[in-house]
Design a protein around this motif. Sequence first.
Motif, mmCIF file in Angstrom:
data_model
loop_
_atom_site.group_PDB
_atom_site.id
_atom_site.type_symbol
_atom_site.label_atom_id
_atom_site.label_comp_id
_atom_site.label_asym_id
_atom_site.label_seq_id
_atom_site.Cartn_x
_atom_site.Cartn_y
_atom_site.Cartn_z
ATOM 1 N N LEU A 91 0.821 -1.218 0.000
ATOM 2 C CA LEU A 91 0.000 0.000 0.000
ATOM 3 C C LEU A 91 0.853 1.264 0.000
ATOM 4 N N PRO A 92 1.786 1.446 0.938
ATOM 5 C CA PRO A 92 2.593 2.674 0.896
ATOM 6 C C PRO A 92 3.440 2.781 -0.365
ATOM 7 N N LYS A 93 3.939 1.654 -0.860
ATOM 8 C CA LYS A 93 4.747 1.692 -2.078
ATOM 9 C C LYS A 93 3.927 2.161 -3.274
ATOM 10 N N ALA A 94 2.722 1.617 -3.430
ATOM 11 C CA ALA A 94 1.878 1.996 -4.565
ATOM 12 C C ALA A 94 1.428 3.448 -4.472
ATOM 13 N N MET A 95 1.083 3.898 -3.260
ATOM 14 C CA MET A 95 0.582 5.258 -3.114
ATOM 15 C C MET A 95 1.707 6.286 -3.235
ATOM 16 N N ASN A 96 2.846 6.019 -2.622
ATOM 17 C CA ASN A 96 3.941 6.981 -2.655
ATOM 18 C C ASN A 96 4.630 7.044 -4.013
ATOM 19 N N ARG A 97 4.460 6.025 -4.819
ATOM 20 C CA ARG A 97 4.958 6.086 -6.198
ATOM 21 C C ARG A 97 4.368 7.277 -6.939
ATOM 22 N N LEU A 98 3.132 7.651 -6.570
ATOM 23 C CA LEU A 98 2.450 8.758 -7.253
ATOM 24 C C LEU A 98 3.150 10.098 -7.043
ATOM 25 N N LEU A 99 3.965 10.198 -6.017
ATOM 26 C CA LEU A 99 4.673 11.456 -5.768
ATOM 27 C C LEU A 99 5.622 11.802 -6.911
ATOM 28 N N ASP A 100 6.208 10.770 -7.520
ATOM 29 C CA ASP A 100 7.152 10.981 -8.617
ATOM 30 C C ASP A 100 6.639 10.484 -9.962
ATOM 31 N N ASP A 101 5.619 9.638 -9.927
ATOM 32 C CA ASP A 101 5.103 9.036 -11.163
ATOM 33 C C ASP A 101 3.579 9.111 -11.164
ATOM 34 N N PRO A 102 3.018 10.179 -11.738
ATOM 35 C CA PRO A 102 1.556 10.316 -11.765
ATOM 36 C C PRO A 102 0.912 9.653 -12.988
ATOM 37 N N GLU A 110 -2.569 1.193 -10.389
ATOM 38 C CA GLU A 110 -2.048 0.288 -9.360
ATOM 39 C C GLU A 110 -2.399 0.784 -7.962
ATOM 40 N N ALA A 111 -2.336 2.092 -7.771
ATOM 41 C CA ALA A 111 -2.676 2.655 -6.465
ATOM 42 C C ALA A 111 -4.142 2.428 -6.138
ATOM 43 N N ALA A 112 -5.027 2.680 -7.101
ATOM 44 C CA ALA A 112 -6.462 2.528 -6.859
ATOM 45 C C ALA A 112 -6.849 1.075 -6.648
ATOM 46 N N VAL A 113 -6.230 0.161 -7.388
ATOM 47 C CA VAL A 113 -6.505 -1.261 -7.169
ATOM 48 C C VAL A 113 -6.101 -1.649 -5.747
ATOM 49 N N THR A 114 -4.918 -1.226 -5.332
ATOM 50 C CA THR A 114 -4.416 -1.592 -4.011
ATOM 51 C C THR A 114 -5.293 -1.014 -2.909
ATOM 52 N N TYR A 115 -5.571 0.272 -3.010
ATOM 53 C CA TYR A 115 -6.302 0.996 -1.967
ATOM 54 C C TYR A 115 -7.788 0.653 -1.978
ATOM 55 N N ASN A 116 -8.440 0.898 -3.111
ATOM 56 C CA ASN A 116 -9.893 0.809 -3.162
ATOM 57 C C ASN A 116 -10.425 -0.600 -3.394
ATOM 58 N N MET A 117 -9.780 -1.342 -4.282
ATOM 59 C CA MET A 117 -10.320 -2.646 -4.635
ATOM 60 C C MET A 117 -9.928 -3.748 -3.645
ATOM 61 N N ILE A 118 -8.681 -3.734 -3.172
ATOM 62 C CA ILE A 118 -8.216 -4.803 -2.294
ATOM 63 C C ILE A 118 -8.369 -4.430 -0.816
ATOM 64 N N VAL A 119 -7.776 -3.313 -0.408
ATOM 65 C CA VAL A 119 -7.824 -2.945 1.012
ATOM 66 C C VAL A 119 -9.256 -2.659 1.451
ATOM 67 N N GLU A 120 -9.964 -1.842 0.688
ATOM 68 C CA GLU A 120 -11.337 -1.483 1.073
ATOM 69 C C GLU A 120 -12.362 -2.477 0.538
#
Length: 300
Positions: A135-146, A153-163
């Motif tokens: 989760l932190p890896k996928a979300m923090n990647r967005l800081l340098d790679d939008p 990948e961030a939305a799948v990790t956060y919204n689809m899997i975690v939530e």
Amino acid sequence: MVREGFKTAREGLQDSFPLQLYHKAKKYFWDPQAIDFTVDKASFAQLTPGQKQASLHLASLFVSGEEAVTLDLLPLVQVIAREGRLEEEMYLTTFLVDEAKHVEFFNLLIREVAQEDNLERFHGDNYKRIFYEELPKAMNRLLDDPSPEAQAEAAVTYNMIVEGVLAETGYYAYYRAAEALKEQGVKLPGTLEGVRHVQRDESRHIAYGIYLLSRLLSENPSLWDTVERRMNYLLPYALGVVQDIFRAYPEGFPLKLEMGEFVNYAMGQFQKRYRRLDLARNQNLQEVERIALETAEGEA
């Protein structure tokens, strides 16, 4: 950066699906401090040592998971803001407040009802893989790679899997456990009140995640491979989190829940999200918005 103008002055806010979610978040605002845990505290004292341990186990996964998503959301908010998606950013500001309230609620539940600390002992390898690493890896990647790939990948990790998989299965566990405890005269009104609030908030979060991924897939159909690969990569760890909580009690889960039921429930949540996204990749932007708005009345 020099700003070229303002959307609100130029054309006003658009009555989009994210703006509808923003209005719902205002309508359903709640305060964890207003929940009365008096009965829950007395009920917790009636539980067997095993039941107390299992209750703390479940709560520990939630409170740390909510802390994780609170800490890790900001990079997505920044990406959406930089893209000038005002209505989506407005909703995401409530999203962050929701997550903070969820941390507060589960913290109150643990500290006021159970009066317990140091619950990281319940965090197994599968849980750590998702919440400490992926989760932190996928979300923090967005800081340098939008890029759209990184957002997907961030939305799948956060919204689809975690939530969409883990949290939804956790709510189900709370409701089923409350049913079992009620049979022995134990009531948890404050706990269930808070869990219902949290679940309603997160139904909006999941709805936004589906909307975001649908928009990304509509704009970039080739992203389907990224979405599918990410979901299939994380699924074994998500199921592992569910299995681990039962494996910690080899003589039977003290709250009268069965592992098979919850693994099946988690798989059902995964398959439901998977099907929604599979359909979305064949929709254009207008269809994505139309379908989201048509289903908005059914979303919390």
